[in-house]
Design an enzyme around this catalytic site. Structure first.
Site, PDB file in Angstrom:
ATOM      1  N   HIS A  22       0.875  -1.193   0.000  1.00 28.90           N
ATOM      2  CA  HIS A  22       0.000   0.000   0.000  1.00 28.90           C
ATOM      3  C   HIS A  22       0.902   1.230   0.000  1.00 28.90           C
ATOM      4  O   HIS A  22       1.509   1.573   1.014  1.00 28.90           O
ATOM      5  CB  HIS A  22      -0.905   0.016   1.235  1.00 28.90           C
ATOM      6  CG  HIS A  22      -1.914   1.126   1.203  1.00 28.90           C
ATOM      7  ND1 HIS A  22      -3.263   0.909   1.382  1.00 28.90           N
ATOM      8  CD2 HIS A  22      -1.790   2.457   0.984  1.00 28.90           C
ATOM      9  CE1 HIS A  22      -3.906   2.056   1.292  1.00 28.90           C
ATOM     10  NE2 HIS A  22      -3.026   3.020   1.057  1.00 28.90           N
TER      11      HIS A  22
ATOM     12  N   HIS B 150       1.536   5.382  -1.728  1.00 27.61           N
ATOM     13  CA  HIS B 150       1.176   6.548  -2.549  1.00 27.61           C
ATOM     14  C   HIS B 150       2.453   7.142  -3.133  1.00 27.61           C
ATOM     15  O   HIS B 150       3.346   7.540  -2.385  1.00 27.61           O
ATOM     16  CB  HIS B 150       0.458   7.604  -1.697  1.00 27.61           C
ATOM     17  CG  HIS B 150      -0.830   7.100  -1.141  1.00 27.61           C
ATOM     18  ND1 HIS B 150      -2.033   7.229  -1.807  1.00 27.61           N
ATOM     19  CD2 HIS B 150      -1.108   6.423   0.008  1.00 27.61           C
ATOM     20  CE1 HIS B 150      -2.997   6.658  -1.095  1.00 27.61           C
ATOM     21  NE2 HIS B 150      -2.451   6.161   0.017  1.00 27.61           N
ATOM     22  N   LEU B 151       2.513   7.189  -4.462  1.00 25.60           N
ATOM     23  CA  LEU B 151       3.710   7.727  -5.121  1.00 25.60           C
ATOM     24  C   LEU B 151       3.467   9.080  -5.774  1.00 25.60           C
ATOM     25  O   LEU B 151       4.420   9.735  -6.196  1.00 25.60           O
ATOM     26  CB  LEU B 151       4.217   6.740  -6.179  1.00 25.60           C
ATOM     27  CG  LEU B 151       4.953   5.506  -5.660  1.00 25.60           C
ATOM     28  CD1 LEU B 151       5.287   4.556  -6.811  1.00 25.60           C
ATOM     29  CD2 LEU B 151       6.222   5.908  -4.913  1.00 25.60           C
ATOM     30  N   ARG B 152       2.178   9.487  -5.908  1.00 25.86           N
ATOM     31  CA  ARG B 152       1.840  10.749  -6.598  1.00 25.86           C
ATOM     32  C   ARG B 152       2.357  10.701  -8.040  1.00 25.86           C
ATOM     33  O   ARG B 152       2.569   9.645  -8.608  1.00 25.86           O
ATOM     34  CB  ARG B 152       2.377  11.983  -5.844  1.00 25.86           C
ATOM     35  CG  ARG B 152       2.178  11.969  -4.332  1.00 25.86           C
ATOM     36  CD  ARG B 152       0.737  11.860  -3.897  1.00 25.86           C
ATOM     37  NE  ARG B 152       0.607  12.093  -2.466  1.00 25.86           N
ATOM     38  CZ  ARG B 152      -0.384  11.614  -1.724  1.00 25.86           C
ATOM     39  NH1 ARG B 152      -1.326  10.840  -2.264  1.00 25.86           N
ATOM     40  NH2 ARG B 152      -0.443  11.889  -0.441  1.00 25.86           N
TER      41      ARG B 152
ATOM     42  N   ASN C  71      -5.072   7.214  -6.282  1.00 24.22           N
ATOM     43  CA  ASN C  71      -5.807   8.460  -5.983  1.00 24.22           C
ATOM     44  C   ASN C  71      -5.042   9.697  -6.446  1.00 24.22           C
ATOM     45  O   ASN C  71      -4.737  10.596  -5.679  1.00 24.22           O
ATOM     46  CB  ASN C  71      -6.164   8.546  -4.487  1.00 24.22           C
ATOM     47  CG  ASN C  71      -4.964   8.562  -3.566  1.00 24.22           C
ATOM     48  OD1 ASN C  71      -3.894   8.047  -3.912  1.00 24.22           O
ATOM     49  ND2 ASN C  71      -5.114   9.133  -2.394  1.00 24.22           N
TER      50      ASN C  71
ATOM     51  N   LYS D 217      -9.194  -0.272  -6.015  1.00 20.75           N
ATOM     52  CA  LYS D 217      -9.235   0.370  -4.693  1.00 20.75           C
ATOM     53  C   LYS D 217     -10.582   1.045  -4.500  1.00 20.75           C
ATOM     54  O   LYS D 217     -11.007   1.866  -5.315  1.00 20.75           O
ATOM     55  CB  LYS D 217      -8.107   1.416  -4.588  1.00 20.75           C
ATOM     56  CG  LYS D 217      -8.085   2.197  -3.274  1.00 20.75           C
ATOM     57  CD  LYS D 217      -7.677   1.322  -2.099  1.00 20.75           C
ATOM     58  CE  LYS D 217      -7.797   2.062  -0.761  1.00 20.75           C
ATOM     59  NZ  LYS D 217      -6.690   2.985  -0.521  1.00 20.75           N
TER      60      LYS D 217
ATOM     61  N   HIS E  33     -10.668   1.039   1.518  1.00 17.15           N
ATOM     62  CA  HIS E  33     -10.476   2.040   2.580  1.00 17.15           C
ATOM     63  C   HIS E  33     -11.701   1.931   3.477  1.00 17.15           C
ATOM     64  O   HIS E  33     -12.785   2.375   3.104  1.00 17.15           O
ATOM     65  CB  HIS E  33     -10.328   3.451   2.005  1.00 17.15           C
ATOM     66  CG  HIS E  33     -10.076   4.489   3.066  1.00 17.15           C
ATOM     67  ND1 HIS E  33      -8.875   5.136   3.211  1.00 17.15           N
ATOM     68  CD2 HIS E  33     -10.865   4.942   4.078  1.00 17.15           C
ATOM     69  CE1 HIS E  33      -8.934   5.960   4.251  1.00 17.15           C
ATOM     70  NE2 HIS E  33     -10.137   5.863   4.794  1.00 17.15           N
TER      71      HIS E  33
ATOM     72  N   HIS F 125      -4.818  -0.675   5.674  1.00 19.29           N
ATOM     73  CA  HIS F 125      -4.398   0.099   6.859  1.00 19.29           C
ATOM     74  C   HIS F 125      -5.380  -0.024   8.027  1.00 19.29           C
ATOM     75  O   HIS F 125      -5.954   0.965   8.475  1.00 19.29           O
ATOM     76  CB  HIS F 125      -4.150   1.568   6.520  1.00 19.29           C
ATOM     77  CG  HIS F 125      -5.166   2.218   5.621  1.00 19.29           C
ATOM     78  ND1 HIS F 125      -6.507   2.218   5.867  1.00 19.29           N
ATOM     79  CD2 HIS F 125      -5.001   2.892   4.449  1.00 19.29           C
ATOM     80  CE1 HIS F 125      -7.127   2.855   4.906  1.00 19.29           C
ATOM     81  NE2 HIS F 125      -6.248   3.270   4.033  1.00 19.29           N
TER      82      HIS F 125
ATOM     83  N   LEU G 271      -5.333   9.168   7.807  1.00 21.83           N
ATOM     84  CA  LEU G 271      -6.661   8.549   7.858  1.00 21.83           C
ATOM     85  C   LEU G 271      -6.566   7.113   7.381  1.00 21.83           C
ATOM     86  O   LEU G 271      -5.948   6.875   6.341  1.00 21.83           O
ATOM     87  CB  LEU G 271      -7.655   9.337   6.990  1.00 21.83           C
ATOM     88  CG  LEU G 271      -8.030  10.712   7.551  1.00 21.83           C
ATOM     89  CD1 LEU G 271      -8.844  11.486   6.533  1.00 21.83           C
ATOM     90  CD2 LEU G 271      -8.789  10.572   8.876  1.00 21.83           C
TER      91      LEU G 271
ATOM     92  N   ASP H 149       1.259   2.618   3.479  1.00 24.46           N
ATOM     93  CA  ASP H 149       0.414   3.796   3.261  1.00 24.46           C
ATOM     94  C   ASP H 149       1.247   5.071   3.325  1.00 24.46           C
ATOM     95  O   ASP H 149       0.733   6.136   3.678  1.00 24.46           O
ATOM     96  CB  ASP H 149      -0.746   3.857   4.265  1.00 24.46           C
ATOM     97  CG  ASP H 149      -1.852   4.811   3.803  1.00 24.46           C
ATOM     98  OD1 ASP H 149      -1.868   5.177   2.613  1.00 24.46           O
ATOM     99  OD2 ASP H 149      -2.687   5.185   4.640  1.00 24.46           O
TER     100      ASP H 149
ATOM    101  N   HIS I 251       2.995  14.529   1.539  1.00 21.52           N
ATOM    102  CA  HIS I 251       2.357  15.838   1.351  1.00 21.52           C
ATOM    103  C   HIS I 251       3.435  16.877   1.638  1.00 21.52           C
ATOM    104  O   HIS I 251       4.286  16.668   2.509  1.00 21.52           O
ATOM    105  CB  HIS I 251       1.218  16.046   2.355  1.00 21.52           C
ATOM    106  CG  HIS I 251       0.021  15.191   2.102  1.00 21.52           C
ATOM    107  ND1 HIS I 251      -1.006  15.570   1.271  1.00 21.52           N
ATOM    108  CD2 HIS I 251      -0.318  13.968   2.570  1.00 21.52           C
ATOM    109  CE1 HIS I 251      -1.939  14.618   1.246  1.00 21.52           C
ATOM    110  NE2 HIS I 251      -1.534  13.621   2.019  1.00 21.52           N
TER     111      HIS I 251
ATOM    112  N   ALA J 128      -4.062  14.896   5.493  1.00 18.26           N
ATOM    113  CA  ALA J 128      -3.904  13.574   6.107  1.00 18.26           C
ATOM    114  C   ALA J 128      -2.893  12.759   5.322  1.00 18.26           C
ATOM    115  O   ALA J 128      -2.981  12.663   4.098  1.00 18.26           O
ATOM    116  CB  ALA J 128      -5.244  12.846   6.130  1.00 18.26           C
TER     117      ALA J 128
HETATM  118  O1  DOR Z   1      -3.881   9.606   5.452  1.00 20.47           O
HETATM  119  C1  DOR Z   1      -4.123   9.243   4.310  1.00 20.47           C
HETATM  120  N1  DOR Z   1      -3.500   9.795   3.244  1.00 20.47           N
HETATM  121  N2  DOR Z   1      -5.038   8.294   4.129  1.00 20.47           N
HETATM  122  C2  DOR Z   1      -5.454   7.952   2.904  1.00 20.47           C
HETATM  123  O2  DOR Z   1      -6.304   7.105   2.812  1.00 20.47           O
HETATM  124  C3  DOR Z   1      -4.936   8.647   1.708  1.00 20.47           C
HETATM  125  C4  DOR Z   1      -3.613   9.221   1.963  1.00 20.47           C
HETATM  126  C5  DOR Z   1      -3.148  10.195   0.887  1.00 20.47           C
HETATM  127  O3  DOR Z   1      -3.332   9.920  -0.296  1.00 20.47           O
HETATM  128  O4  DOR Z   1      -2.574  11.228   1.260  1.00 20.47           O
HETATM  129 ZN    ZN Z   2      -3.491   5.002   1.362  1.00 22.49          ZN
END
Ligand code: DOR
Ligand code: ZN
Length: 346
Positions: free
Chosen positions: A16, A18-20, A44, A102, A139, A177, A222, A250, A254, A266
């Site tokens: 799990h 996130h690479l953006r 996402n 997802k 999620h 998560h 989150l 996860d 940011h 988050a």
């Molecule tokens: O804290 C989080 N950040 N929870 C998520 O489900 C998404 C993630 C994000 O993409 O920043």
């Molecule tokens: Zn996530």
């Protein structure tokens, strides 16, 4: 292999991540590629990754950002929406690089606006996924804004998740998560089709940690951190030796400005020290011997993938990660800001 000072694991996977995209992707992907053989990449983005064709382009950009020397395989996911076509499920089943859908309840978290607005809207697609053997990553939080934020996962588990499992008993599901005793117990009690990922922050911290000495925005994600009793239940699950529980960081980068703000974003960034953080949590429970299965074996088995080739080694050595990292024109502050870690990846 384990002696007092070093720990060697099979090359692990992060199920799990996130690479953006763009400059952010280029800034973070090397941290993951350095330690993990594969990572399940969340969809996402803005706009979200909703088709196999879009995922193919995103995967190419990830591989370009990794560079030619690293051997890292991005495992792609598609973002489930109210409008996902059942044909897309067949395309996922045929593809060798998209491994799951997802499911974000609309409004549950960062970039979830295009998520599912009512469970029944995706019943035909869930049925197709069940028939094709395509995995659903969930999620697991309700989105009613009047529901207490600390209760949203447990209520989702006893409501929507129970319903999905009942109506699609052969569907393979990863509850992402997990943060509560309720989720851990539910997953443990279900058939082998139901598994869960656990993050390092939910193994190391509880909700009081967010408010220790002041408010700590880099511990905010989150689903939010819960009470200590839940953290202990997650430690028990992760170290139980059950193949239902496996590694998914996860890690969610940011910019510092977006987190240290009057309405902070988050997401915790952990990929600079992911394995070290898990080693710290497992070691504190005297369960380092369970880390190899959790990090390098159970997730791959659930996804029907072979084990990675090669190993990684950690040493018991106190070190302090940087307080920030470059992130395009901005910086990221990691979860670990301001403290030393007891394990270091060699
Ligand atoms: O804290 C989080 N950040 N929870 C998520 O489900 C998404 C993630 C994000 O993409 O920043
Ligand atoms: Zn996530």
């Amino acid at each position: 292999m384990q002696d007092n000072t070093t720990l060697t694991l099979g090359r692990p996977d992060d199920f799990h991540l996130h690479l953006r995209d763009g400059a952010a992707l280029s800034a973070v992907v090397a941290f993951t590629a350095r330690q993990f053989g594969r990572a399940l990449v969340m969809p996402n983005l803005k706009p979200p990754v909703t088709t196999v064709a879009i995922a193919a382009g995103y995967r190419e950009r990830i591989l370009r950002a990794v560079g030619e020397n690293a051997s890292f395989d991005p495992l792609m996911t598609l973002y489930l929406t109210d409008n996902t076509a059942t044909d897309e499920v067949a395309r996922v089943a045929d593809s060798d690089f998209v491994h799951a859908f997802k499911y974000y309840p609309a409004g549950a978290t960062t970039n979830s606006d295009s998520g599912v607005s009512a469970l029944k809207n995706v019943y035909p697609v869930l049925d197709a996924m069940q028939r094709h053997g395509v995995i659903l990553c969930v999620h697991g939080e309700v989105t009613d804004p009047t529901t207490d934020v600390f209760d949203r996962e447990a209520i989702f588990v006893e409501g929507a998740l129970q319903q999905i499992v009942r109506d699609f008993p052969a569907l393979k599901i990863v509850v992402e998560h997990i943060t509560t005793r309720e989720a851990a117990e539910f997953v443990a009690a279900m058939s082998p089709n139901i598994a869960a990922t656990i993050t390092p922050q939910h193994l190391l911290y509880n909700r009081t940690s967010i408010f220790t000495g002041g408010i700590r925005p880099h511990l905010y994600c989150l689903p939010i951190l819960k009470r200590e009793t839940h953290r202990l239940a997650l430690i028990d699950a992760a170290t139980s030796g059950s193949p239902k529980f496996f590694l998914g960081t996860d890690s969610a980068p940011h910019a510092k400005n977006a987190k240290e703000a009057c309405c902070g974003a988050a997401g915790c960034f952990t990929s600079h020290a992911a394995l070290e953080l898990y080693a710290e949590a497992f070691n504190a429970d005297d369960s380092l011997d369970k880390l190899d299965d959790f990090a390098s074996r159970f997730g791959a088995a659930f996804y029907g993938l072979p084990r990675n080739v090669g190993t990684v080694t950690l040493r018991r050595e106190s070190w302090t990660p940087p307080d920030d990292f470059a992130f395009g024109n901005e910086t990221i502050v990691p979860l670990t800001v301001g403290r030393t870690l007891p394990w270091k990846l060699l």
